[in-house]
Motif scaffolding. Structure first.
Motif, PDB file in Angstrom:
ATOM      1  N   LEU A  61       0.829  -1.203   0.000  1.00 29.99           N
ATOM      2  CA  LEU A  61       0.000   0.000   0.000  1.00 29.99           C
ATOM      3  C   LEU A  61       0.863   1.252   0.000  1.00 29.99           C
ATOM      4  O   LEU A  61       0.605   2.200  -0.759  1.00 29.99           O
ATOM      5  CB  LEU A  61      -0.932  -0.009   1.212  1.00 29.99           C
ATOM      6  CG  LEU A  61      -1.838   1.208   1.359  1.00 29.99           C
ATOM      7  CD1 LEU A  61      -2.749   1.349   0.140  1.00 29.99           C
ATOM      8  CD2 LEU A  61      -2.673   1.129   2.636  1.00 29.99           C
ATOM      9  N   LYS A  62       1.899   1.277   0.837  1.00 29.33           N
ATOM     10  CA  LYS A  62       2.803   2.429   0.885  1.00 29.33           C
ATOM     11  C   LYS A  62       3.502   2.622  -0.466  1.00 29.33           C
ATOM     12  O   LYS A  62       3.648   3.755  -0.953  1.00 29.33           O
ATOM     13  CB  LYS A  62       3.849   2.238   1.978  1.00 29.33           C
ATOM     14  CG  LYS A  62       4.776   3.442   2.164  1.00 29.33           C
ATOM     15  CD  LYS A  62       5.769   3.196   3.288  1.00 29.33           C
ATOM     16  CE  LYS A  62       6.637   4.435   3.503  1.00 29.33           C
ATOM     17  NZ  LYS A  62       7.355   4.855   2.289  1.00 29.33           N
ATOM     18  N   LYS A  85       1.725   9.470  -5.770  1.00 26.69           N
ATOM     19  CA  LYS A  85       2.263  10.797  -5.464  1.00 26.69           C
ATOM     20  C   LYS A  85       3.259  11.253  -6.530  1.00 26.69           C
ATOM     21  O   LYS A  85       3.282  12.429  -6.912  1.00 26.69           O
ATOM     22  CB  LYS A  85       2.939  10.795  -4.094  1.00 26.69           C
ATOM     23  CG  LYS A  85       1.965  10.774  -2.918  1.00 26.69           C
ATOM     24  CD  LYS A  85       2.706  10.815  -1.589  1.00 26.69           C
ATOM     25  CE  LYS A  85       1.732  10.882  -0.418  1.00 26.69           C
ATOM     26  NZ  LYS A  85       2.442  10.883   0.888  1.00 26.69           N
ATOM     27  N   GLU A 126       2.320   1.788  -3.384  1.00 27.87           N
ATOM     28  CA  GLU A 126       1.341   2.303  -4.336  1.00 27.87           C
ATOM     29  C   GLU A 126       1.065   3.784  -4.106  1.00 27.87           C
ATOM     30  O   GLU A 126       0.939   4.558  -5.055  1.00 27.87           O
ATOM     31  CB  GLU A 126       0.035   1.502  -4.231  1.00 27.87           C
ATOM     32  CG  GLU A 126      -0.974   1.775  -5.332  1.00 27.87           C
ATOM     33  CD  GLU A 126      -0.489   1.338  -6.703  1.00 27.87           C
ATOM     34  OE1 GLU A 126      -1.014   1.867  -7.704  1.00 27.87           O
ATOM     35  OE2 GLU A 126       0.416   0.478  -6.778  1.00 27.87           O
ATOM     36  N   VAL A 127       0.980   4.183  -2.828  1.00 23.14           N
ATOM     37  CA  VAL A 127       0.763   5.591  -2.489  1.00 23.14           C
ATOM     38  C   VAL A 127       1.924   6.451  -2.995  1.00 23.14           C
ATOM     39  O   VAL A 127       1.723   7.528  -3.573  1.00 23.14           O
ATOM     40  CB  VAL A 127       0.580   5.777  -0.968  1.00 23.14           C
ATOM     41  CG1 VAL A 127       0.601   7.258  -0.596  1.00 23.14           C
ATOM     42  CG2 VAL A 127      -0.738   5.143  -0.512  1.00 23.14           C
ATOM     43  N   ASP A 128       3.136   5.977  -2.791  1.00 18.32           N
ATOM     44  CA  ASP A 128       4.315   6.712  -3.268  1.00 18.32           C
ATOM     45  C   ASP A 128       4.313   6.838  -4.788  1.00 18.32           C
ATOM     46  O   ASP A 128       4.684   7.886  -5.343  1.00 18.32           O
ATOM     47  CB  ASP A 128       5.600   6.002  -2.812  1.00 18.32           C
ATOM     48  CG  ASP A 128       5.806   6.097  -1.305  1.00 18.32           C
ATOM     49  OD1 ASP A 128       5.207   7.010  -0.693  1.00 18.32           O
ATOM     50  OD2 ASP A 128       6.540   5.263  -0.750  1.00 18.32           O
TER      51      ASP A 128
END
Length: 264
Positions: free
Chosen positions: A25-26, A33, A28-30
């Protein structure tokens, strides 16, 4: 995802609960962004459009989505509850002005909202403060209002749309009819969901006109008499299937020389 799993073949190990909710998840978020940063760099080169899209959720709350469009594409910016905001033009202005500030006034070419009176007033206020941008009413909303007026103010349109809704409701509320419909229309549906409710009405009318012949054939089909024939035959063979009736049929010239005479 399924295609990727199939390409990998047997033996693939699914990610763990921790990997999905933390590590992946982290990651994918990065990644998202980094995409947004690419879009922001594009805004500085070409400018962008701030777009608002208002709707109501199941709890009847007014929700407004904000998106930013540029030649690079459109990205989602934020979604906020506007139930206590949209009633007054001053509050709507403050909301729009805040998003312009976040994006950067030097990047915003225009702000697009619907045509409601409070948004129109807020848009005028925004242009007075921000001299280099334009407020523009939403073209889709404008066209939707035109279609709404057609239905409300032109009696022929109102009557036709009402009849169209009756036809589609009659068919789609009966599972057997839906199955028969797809057979006659070769899988095409009558309902044509559009971007807006009134656009949907006219798109569906267009589909009804397109499939008019198929619908006539469907409702005139011999298949609707099949269950009636079954009932008649069941009663006939159990009660009236007698030799005297057969002889009367065979010896009657009017019957014997008719095109559908059956000698069986």
């Amino acid at each position: 995802m399924i295609e990727m799993v199939g390409e990998f073949g047997r033996g693939i190990n699914a990610p763990s609960y921790h990997e999905i909710r933390v590590t992946l998840l982290k990651k994918e978020v990065d990644y998202i962004k980094s995409l947004v940063e690419d879009y922001k760099r594009e805004w500085k080169k070409t400018g962008c459009t701030l777009m608002s899209d208002g709707w109501s959720d199941r709890k009847n709350r007014s929700i407004c989505n904000f998106l930013v469009n540029s030649p690079r594409g459109t990205i989602f910016l934020a979604s906020i509850d506007t139930s206590n905001i949209i009633k007054r033009k001053e509050q709507v202005f403050a909301m729009l002005d805040d998003f312009v500030e976040k994006i950067g006034e030097e990047n915003v070419v225009q702000v697009v909202t619907d045509n409601a009176a409070n948004y129109k007033a807020a848009g005028e206020m925004l242009m007075k403060k921000r001299k280099k941008l334009f407020w523009t009413p939403c073209a889709t909303h404008c066209i939707d209002l035109m279609l709404e007026d057609f239905e409300k103010k032109v009696e022929e349109h109102k009557e036709t749309i009402t009849k169209g809704r009756k036809i589609t409701s009659f068919i789609y509320n009966r599972s057997r009819l839906i199955s028969v419909l797809k057979e006659f229309t070769k899988g095409k549906e009558l309902l044509r969901p559009g971007a807006t409710r009134f656009a949907t009405s006219y798109l569906t009318l267009g589909r009804l006109f397109e499939l008019k012949g198929a619908l006539i054939s469907m409702f005139a089909s011999e298949k609707w008499y099949e269950p009636i024939h079954e009932i008649i035959n069941e009663r006939w063979y159990n009660q009236l299937n007698r030799a005297l009736h057969v002889a009367g049929y065979f010896l009657n010239p009017m019957m014997q020389y008719s095109f559908d005479f059956k000698n069986t």
